[in-house]
Design a protein around this motif. Structure first.
Motif, PDB file in Angstrom:
ATOM      1  N   PRO A   1       0.826  -1.330  -0.183  1.00 60.65           N
ATOM      2  CA  PRO A   1       0.169  -0.237   0.004  1.00 60.65           C
ATOM      3  C   PRO A   1       0.914   1.272  -0.023  1.00 60.65           C
TER       4      PRO A   1
ATOM      5  N   CYS B   1      -4.487  -2.099  -1.734  1.00 61.34           N
ATOM      6  CA  CYS B   1      -3.487  -3.175  -2.088  1.00 61.34           C
ATOM      7  C   CYS B   1      -4.619  -4.298  -3.025  1.00 61.34           C
TER       8      CYS B   1
ATOM      9  N   VAL C   1       0.769 -11.960   1.524  1.00 57.10           N
ATOM     10  CA  VAL C   1       1.682 -11.154   0.798  1.00 57.10           C
ATOM     11  C   VAL C   1       2.634 -10.620   1.525  1.00 57.10           C
TER      12      VAL C   1
HETATM   13  S1  SF4 Z   1      -0.885  -7.503   4.097  1.00 57.07           S
HETATM   14 FE1  SF4 Z   1      -2.280  -8.176   2.359  1.00 57.07          FE
HETATM   15  S2  SF4 Z   1      -4.267  -7.332   3.045  1.00 57.07           S
HETATM   16 FE2  SF4 Z   1      -2.629  -6.084   4.064  1.00 57.07          FE
HETATM   17  S3  SF4 Z   1      -1.863  -4.328   2.905  1.00 57.07           S
HETATM   18 FE3  SF4 Z   1      -0.570  -6.041   2.391  1.00 57.07          FE
HETATM   19  S4  SF4 Z   1      -1.600  -6.958   0.572  1.00 57.07           S
HETATM   20 FE4  SF4 Z   1      -2.996  -5.958   1.427  1.00 57.07          FE
END
Ligand code: SF4
Length: 331
Positions: free
Chosen positions: A236, A251, A299
């Protein structure tokens, strides 16, 4: 200081004045039901996640492009992807053409299963100036498509469509990838096919993006569990996502951890470094594990690129984003 992302680490460039990439999700419909994908979940599970199948109105997309253009944003990449198949959208080539006309990004890219890539659509996308076509294969035979994606596919006809695009393109790069889970040992056939229809090809590892689906049960050779989880998710900090209903999220996870606003009522560019976005990033800097959706997201363990890790930089980044928040709230 001018930030050159080719040479510098992400943490040295933050806070970014604009995202590096914007992902447009034009369709939440998909014509495949791949074993490892969101679309393989039951309607009840999808409903519980708040997932609604729909297409993006062209006006919603146009508003996002207008907002970015008015602010003079020039991204590294505008990517049509999403929790659905972008080529199902009837206006996809017009969407590409508009982004090219407004010079929104260095690269306009589509991520697709390529099953809808007729000659007519190929001609339209090439004429629109698409920079990159990223094709995700789900197998190299009709039988594999049946097993992995639950679809009956005439593989020869499908491959002819991809070859047509490759033979008629001008500047578009064709990138073909397959995940190990779908390949099932057919590396040689994959290599031979890609040699005749792609500029770049790769075998990627399956990533457990959908928490409800256990990849370990689908394949013994996926890389699940081999990586150390990052404390902070950097996604993000450099991207924004536009959903079909106009929601803007931070995201591309299958369940958004926050909704920053909606393009129908908000200026797209003002949501970047809006107080809700900065507050979300500050929470992220406390550790992704403290945010409910992020806590179960794959992620931070599998989806971050080399150079994008922010662990160890939390204190300096918190200071920078707190200063930004104060400025934002003083306005
Ligand atoms: S951890 Fe997963 S849900 Fe959280 S910001 Fe990162 S991509 Fe998005």
């Amino acid at each position: 200081m001018k930030c050159n992302m080719e040479r510098m680490q992400l943490h040295q460039c933050l806070p970014l004045p604009a995202p590096l990439s914007v992902h447009i999700f034009p369709s939440f419909f998909c014509n495949f039901k791949c074993q490892y994908c969101l679309h393989n979940l039951s309607s009840e599970s999808l409903e519980a996640k708040g997932f609604q199948k729909q297409f993006m109105d062209f006006a919603v997309y146009q508003k996002a492009i207008q907002d970015m253009s008015a602010r003079g944003w020039h991204l590294k990449a505008l990517i049509f992807a999403g929790h659905g198949e972008p080529l199902l959208h009837p206006d996809i080539s017009a969407m590409v053409a508009l982004a090219k006309e407004k010079r929104i990004a260095d690269r306009i890219e589509i991520v697709t299963n390529a099953s809808m890539l007729t000659h007519k659509l190929s001609d339209a996308l090439i004429a629109a100036g698409l920079d990159r076509l990223r094709i995700s294969l789900q197998g190299v035979t009709a039988q594999q498509y049946q097993t992995i994606s639950g679809v009956e596919l005439d593989f020869d006809a499908f491959w002819e469509q991809i070859r047509y695009f490759y033979q008629h393109k001008t500047d578009t790069e064709v990138y073909i990838k397959i995940i190990d889970l779908a390949l099932q040992g057919a590396e040689e056939r994959f290599e031979a096919l890609c040699r005749e229809a792609s500029d770049v090809h790769a075998i990627e590892y399956a990533i457990p993006f959908v928490p409800e689906i256990d990849l370990g049960q689908l394949s013994g050779n996926c890389k699940q569990g081999n990586r150390q989880r990052s404390n902070v998710c950097s996604m993000p900090f450099y991207m924004m996502i536009l959903y079909p209903n106009g929601d803007v999220v931070p995201c591309c996870a299958t369940q958004p951890p926050a909704v920053l606003g909606n393009i129908k009522t908000d200026d797209f560019t003002e949501l970047w470094h809006s107080s809700q976005q900065i507050r979300f990033l500050l929470r992220q800097l406390e550790g992704a594990g403290g945010i409910p959706v992020c806590d179960s997201c794959a992620v931070p363990a599998f989806g971050l690129q080399e150079g994008d890790y922010l662990d160890g930089c939390e204190s300096e980044l918190k200071l920078a984003y707190k200063t930004l928040l104060e400025k934002e709230e003083a306005q």
